[in-house]
Motif scaffolding. Structure first.
Motif, PDB file in Angstrom:
ATOM      1  N   PHE A 158      39.668 -32.122  21.107  1.00 47.49           N
ATOM      2  CA  PHE A 158      39.962 -31.138  22.159  1.00 47.49           C
ATOM      3  C   PHE A 158      38.970 -31.260  23.315  1.00 47.49           C
ATOM      4  N   ARG A 159      37.822 -31.898  23.068  1.00 48.32           N
ATOM      5  CA  ARG A 159      36.849 -32.162  24.137  1.00 48.32           C
ATOM      6  C   ARG A 159      36.183 -33.495  23.806  1.00 48.32           C
ATOM      7  N   PRO A 160      35.523 -34.155  24.772  1.00 52.74           N
ATOM      8  CA  PRO A 160      34.815 -35.397  24.420  1.00 52.74           C
ATOM      9  C   PRO A 160      33.867 -35.113  23.251  1.00 52.74           C
ATOM     10  N   PRO A 161      33.871 -35.969  22.226  1.00 47.38           N
ATOM     11  CA  PRO A 161      33.068 -35.682  21.037  1.00 47.38           C
ATOM     12  C   PRO A 161      31.583 -35.487  21.362  1.00 47.38           C
ATOM     13  N   SER A 162      30.956 -34.603  20.589  1.00 44.14           N
ATOM     14  CA  SER A 162      29.515 -34.387  20.687  1.00 44.14           C
ATOM     15  C   SER A 162      28.792 -35.677  20.321  1.00 44.14           C
ATOM     16  N   LEU A 163      27.711 -35.968  21.058  1.00 43.66           N
ATOM     17  CA  LEU A 163      26.943 -37.195  20.803  1.00 43.66           C
ATOM     18  C   LEU A 163      25.942 -37.037  19.669  1.00 43.66           C
ATOM     19  N   ILE A 164      25.874 -35.845  19.083  1.00 36.77           N
ATOM     20  CA  ILE A 164      25.007 -35.685  17.907  1.00 36.77           C
ATOM     21  C   ILE A 164      25.788 -35.206  16.690  1.00 36.77           C
ATOM     22  N   LEU A 165      26.695 -34.244  16.897  1.00 36.64           N
ATOM     23  CA  LEU A 165      27.439 -33.671  15.762  1.00 36.64           C
ATOM     24  C   LEU A 165      28.512 -34.621  15.248  1.00 36.64           C
ATOM     25  N   GLU A 166      29.192 -35.268  16.201  1.00 37.20           N
ATOM     26  CA  GLU A 166      30.419 -35.999  15.855  1.00 37.20           C
ATOM     27  C   GLU A 166      30.232 -37.512  15.969  1.00 37.20           C
TER      28      GLU A 166
ATOM     29  N   MET B  53      35.366 -20.851  21.065  1.00 29.59           N
ATOM     30  CA  MET B  53      36.352 -21.933  21.163  1.00 29.59           C
ATOM     31  C   MET B  53      35.940 -23.146  20.323  1.00 29.59           C
ATOM     32  N   VAL B  54      34.688 -23.568  20.475  1.00 34.83           N
ATOM     33  CA  VAL B  54      34.219 -24.763  19.759  1.00 34.83           C
ATOM     34  C   VAL B  54      34.348 -24.556  18.251  1.00 34.83           C
ATOM     35  N   PHE B  55      33.909 -23.392  17.761  1.00 36.87           N
ATOM     36  CA  PHE B  55      33.942 -23.177  16.314  1.00 36.87           C
ATOM     37  C   PHE B  55      35.369 -22.925  15.809  1.00 36.87           C
ATOM     38  N   ASN B  56      36.233 -22.369  16.640  1.00 37.23           N
ATOM     39  CA  ASN B  56      37.641 -22.284  16.239  1.00 37.23           C
ATOM     40  C   ASN B  56      38.292 -23.661  16.180  1.00 37.23           C
ATOM     41  N   SER B  57      37.843 -24.560  17.039  1.00 43.04           N
ATOM     42  CA  SER B  57      38.493 -25.880  17.122  1.00 43.04           C
ATOM     43  C   SER B  57      38.247 -26.723  15.877  1.00 43.04           C
ATOM     44  N   PHE B  58      37.312 -26.336  15.019  1.00 40.91           N
ATOM     45  CA  PHE B  58      37.104 -27.082  13.772  1.00 40.91           C
ATOM     46  C   PHE B  58      38.183 -26.753  12.733  1.00 40.91           C
ATOM     47  N   GLY B  59      38.952 -25.702  12.982  1.00 41.01           N
ATOM     48  CA  GLY B  59      40.020 -25.325  12.056  1.00 41.01           C
ATOM     49  C   GLY B  59      41.374 -25.825  12.538  1.00 41.01           C
TER      50      GLY B  59
ATOM     51  N   ARG C  99      25.158 -30.134  26.595  1.00 37.57           N
ATOM     52  CA  ARG C  99      26.330 -29.390  26.108  1.00 37.57           C
ATOM     53  C   ARG C  99      26.161 -28.992  24.644  1.00 37.57           C
ATOM     54  N   SER C 100      25.523 -29.846  23.837  1.00 34.54           N
ATOM     55  CA  SER C 100      25.301 -29.491  22.430  1.00 34.54           C
ATOM     56  C   SER C 100      24.448 -28.237  22.295  1.00 34.54           C
ATOM     57  N   PHE C 101      23.421 -28.101  23.147  1.00 41.49           N
ATOM     58  CA  PHE C 101      22.626 -26.861  23.134  1.00 41.49           C
ATOM     59  C   PHE C 101      23.525 -25.652  23.396  1.00 41.49           C
ATOM     60  N   LEU C 102      24.396 -25.811  24.399  1.00 43.92           N
ATOM     61  CA  LEU C 102      25.211 -24.661  24.817  1.00 43.92           C
ATOM     62  C   LEU C 102      26.333 -24.385  23.817  1.00 43.92           C
ATOM     63  N   SER C 103      26.746 -25.416  23.062  1.00 44.47           N
ATOM     64  CA  SER C 103      27.810 -25.244  22.065  1.00 44.47           C
ATOM     65  C   SER C 103      27.284 -24.588  20.801  1.00 44.47           C
ATOM     66  N   ALA C 104      26.137 -25.055  20.351  1.00 40.51           N
ATOM     67  CA  ALA C 104      25.658 -24.709  19.008  1.00 40.51           C
ATOM     68  C   ALA C 104      24.559 -23.665  19.026  1.00 40.51           C
ATOM     69  N   GLY C 105      24.017 -23.345  20.204  1.00 43.60           N
ATOM     70  CA  GLY C 105      22.801 -22.537  20.250  1.00 43.60           C
ATOM     71  C   GLY C 105      22.996 -21.052  20.446  1.00 43.60           C
TER      72      GLY C 105
ATOM     73  N   THR D  45      31.691 -23.358   7.145  1.00 39.75           N
ATOM     74  CA  THR D  45      32.297 -24.622   6.693  1.00 39.75           C
ATOM     75  C   THR D  45      32.007 -25.764   7.661  1.00 39.75           C
ATOM     76  N   PHE D  46      31.972 -26.960   7.143  1.00 39.28           N
ATOM     77  CA  PHE D  46      32.117 -28.168   7.955  1.00 39.28           C
ATOM     78  C   PHE D  46      32.924 -29.169   7.138  1.00 39.28           C
ATOM     79  N   PHE D  47      33.596 -30.067   7.847  1.00 42.21           N
ATOM     80  CA  PHE D  47      34.353 -31.139   7.187  1.00 42.21           C
ATOM     81  C   PHE D  47      33.583 -32.450   7.307  1.00 42.21           C
TER      82      PHE D  47
HETATM   83  C1  OVV Z   1      26.293 -27.836  15.082  1.00 42.74           C
HETATM   84  C2  OVV Z   1      27.178 -27.865  16.252  1.00 42.74           C
HETATM   85  C3  OVV Z   1      28.186 -26.953  16.379  1.00 42.74           C
HETATM   86  C4  OVV Z   1      29.001 -27.001  17.477  1.00 42.74           C
HETATM   87  C5  OVV Z   1      28.812 -27.953  18.449  1.00 42.74           C
HETATM   88  C6  OVV Z   1      27.808 -28.871  18.350  1.00 42.74           C
HETATM   89  C7  OVV Z   1      26.992 -28.826  17.252  1.00 42.74           C
HETATM   90  C8  OVV Z   1      27.633 -29.922  19.397  1.00 42.74           C
HETATM   91  O1  OVV Z   1      26.819 -30.800  19.241  1.00 42.74           O
HETATM   92  O2  OVV Z   1      28.338 -29.863  20.420  1.00 42.74           O
END
Ligand code: OVV
Length: 406
Positions: free
Chosen positions: A88-96, A177-183, A240-246, A294-296
């Motif tokens: 749904f968005r360009p993948p995270s460079l650390i999470l994904e 949005m980000v955390f809903n998108s994992f489902g 963006r990872s800071f703003l997504s996960a923080g 959860t995480f997959f």
């Molecule tokens: C752990 C986490 C949750 C959501 C987003 C991200 C990381 C990210 O890196 O964007």
């Protein structure tokens, strides 16, 4: 005897099949009995509804998270398989991502969020906690979410990242949005999407260097690019990872803390008597009501795991919150006890992807619980807690409560 790989469908083995939907309103409202059902059924179960493996036991959740070579993050850590579905968005460079890309990104973020940096920001985090709790004691009748759990992280974390004040509420919508998108693409997800339009471009604009205060966490990512540790193309996505996960994670860590303190007044009394319990108390909240449930992972080769044969490209749903209430791991796991010191909980994950911001989360939890213990004698619930259902987060929309000062 094991069945030869060619002859067996992933799902057709001697594995318990369950028809639970872990993203239904019913499950998300009260997940713990379902976790117990999955744990009791076996170390690994097959969820027919989505055609995937799942585990809610501590041993297997931890083992899978520590096996990044077979259980990949690069195909996405939600239900969507990025090998076959558009993210749904360009993948995270650390999470994904997996090593080696992960290793480079992780090193940069880990240094920015280091214990040494926490020493530098601690005084300001404490000062802001004191200011806010003083104001709420004055107000007395409060909404624990709107007035405290959302307000505090939206103040201290974007300040530390180096964001301006304008439009910070967008960070809550974005996290949701980000955390809903994992489902799955269910109704919960759809409601987030409706509000998402302008938020995405606001976020990416805030990730530009010009928008970030010199020497804040965000600018430090660009300084790593100046040194050649990452590229200038990678820098905004790491901001963006800071703003997504923080934000939404700590909002719910604090919200769940308030919920627990109101629900278990004898535990709050222990904290008031001994404010130094703030840190272990926050840890117990994370175990007992894990903000990220959860995480997959995705198998990137055929895998034998916990006695089952998985194919390549199978999704595996790991219940961090289920692991945190596994009676095989914890004594009386359904008892909330701030003196438990629950080392080894899975609320921050485990292994190479274990939460890189956990020191920030712990600092926020500690300073808020310390300020409460010192200034608030009793926390009383004054109305029914209202849940905010999210496909990944254990969240409240509202927590009506009263702060009674010392
Ligand atoms: C752990 C986490 C949750 C959501 C987003 C991200 C990381 C990210 O890196 O964007």
């Amino acid at each position: 005897m094991t069945v030869p790989q060619e002859q067996c469908q992933s799902s057709a083995q001697d594995v318990p099949h369950l028809d639970i939907d872990p993203f239904s309103d019913d499950f998300l409202s009260m997940p713990y009995p379902y976790h117990a059902q999955m744990r009791d059924a076996g170390p690994i179960v097959w969820l027919d509804r989505y055609g995937l493996w799942a585990s809610a036991r501590h041993e297997e959740v931890k083992a899978a998270l520590n096996d990044w070579d077979r259980f990949s993050s690069a195909a996405g850590v939600g239900l969507a398989n990025f090998r076959t579905e558009k993210p749904f968005r360009p993948p995270s460079l650390i999470l994904e991502v997996d090593p080696p890309q992960h290793t480079r990104s992780r090193a940069v973020l880990a240094r920015i969020l280091s214990p040494k940096m926490m020493q530098q920001v601690r005084a300001e985090f404490e000062r802001q906690a004191d200011i806010l709790i003083d104001a709420l004691v004055e107000k007395r009748e409060i909404d624990g979410i709107k007035d405290l759990a959302a307000r505090y992280p939206l103040r201290v974390f974007p300040d530390a990242v180096g964001l301006s004040d304008e439009g910070r509420e967008n960070l809550l919508l974005y996290g949701d949005m980000v955390f809903n998108s994992f489902g799955p693409h269910n109704a919960i997800f759809a409601r987030s999407v409706e509000r998402y339009g302008p938020v995405s471009s606001w976020i990416m604009d805030k990730c530009r260097r010009e928008q970030l205060r010199p020497d804040g966490f965000g600018d430090l990512i660009y300084q790593a690019a100046d040194r050649g540790e990452i590229t200038y193309e990678e820098a905004p996505l790491l901001v963006r990872s800071f703003l997504s996960a923080g934000v939404d994670t700590t909002v719910n860590g604090l919200g769940n803390s308030l919920y627990c303190m109101a629900a278990f007044p004898e535990q709050y009394a222990k904290l008031v008597a001994t404010p130094a319990l703030a840190r272990p108390a926050f840890e117990e909240v994370l175990r007992f009501e894990s903000p990220v449930q959860t995480f997959f992972r995705t198998t990137i080769k055929p895998v034998e795991f916990a006695g089952v044969q998985m194919k390549e490209n199978d999704k595996v749903l790991l219940f961090l919150a289920g692991a945190n209430r596994d009676e095989r791991q914890w004594k009386s796991p359904d008892v909330f006890d701030i003196e438990r010191k629950p080392t080894g909980h899975m609320a921050f994950g485990s292994g190479i992807h274990g939460c890189v911001g956990q020191a920030v989360a712990r600092l926020e939890g500690e300073v808020i619980l310390t300020a409460l213990a010192k200034k608030v004698k009793r926390i009383e619930s004054t109305g029914e807690p209202v849940r905010r259902l999210n496909n990944t987060l254990r969240a409240f929309g509202s927590l009506p409560m009263r702060f009674i000062p010392h």
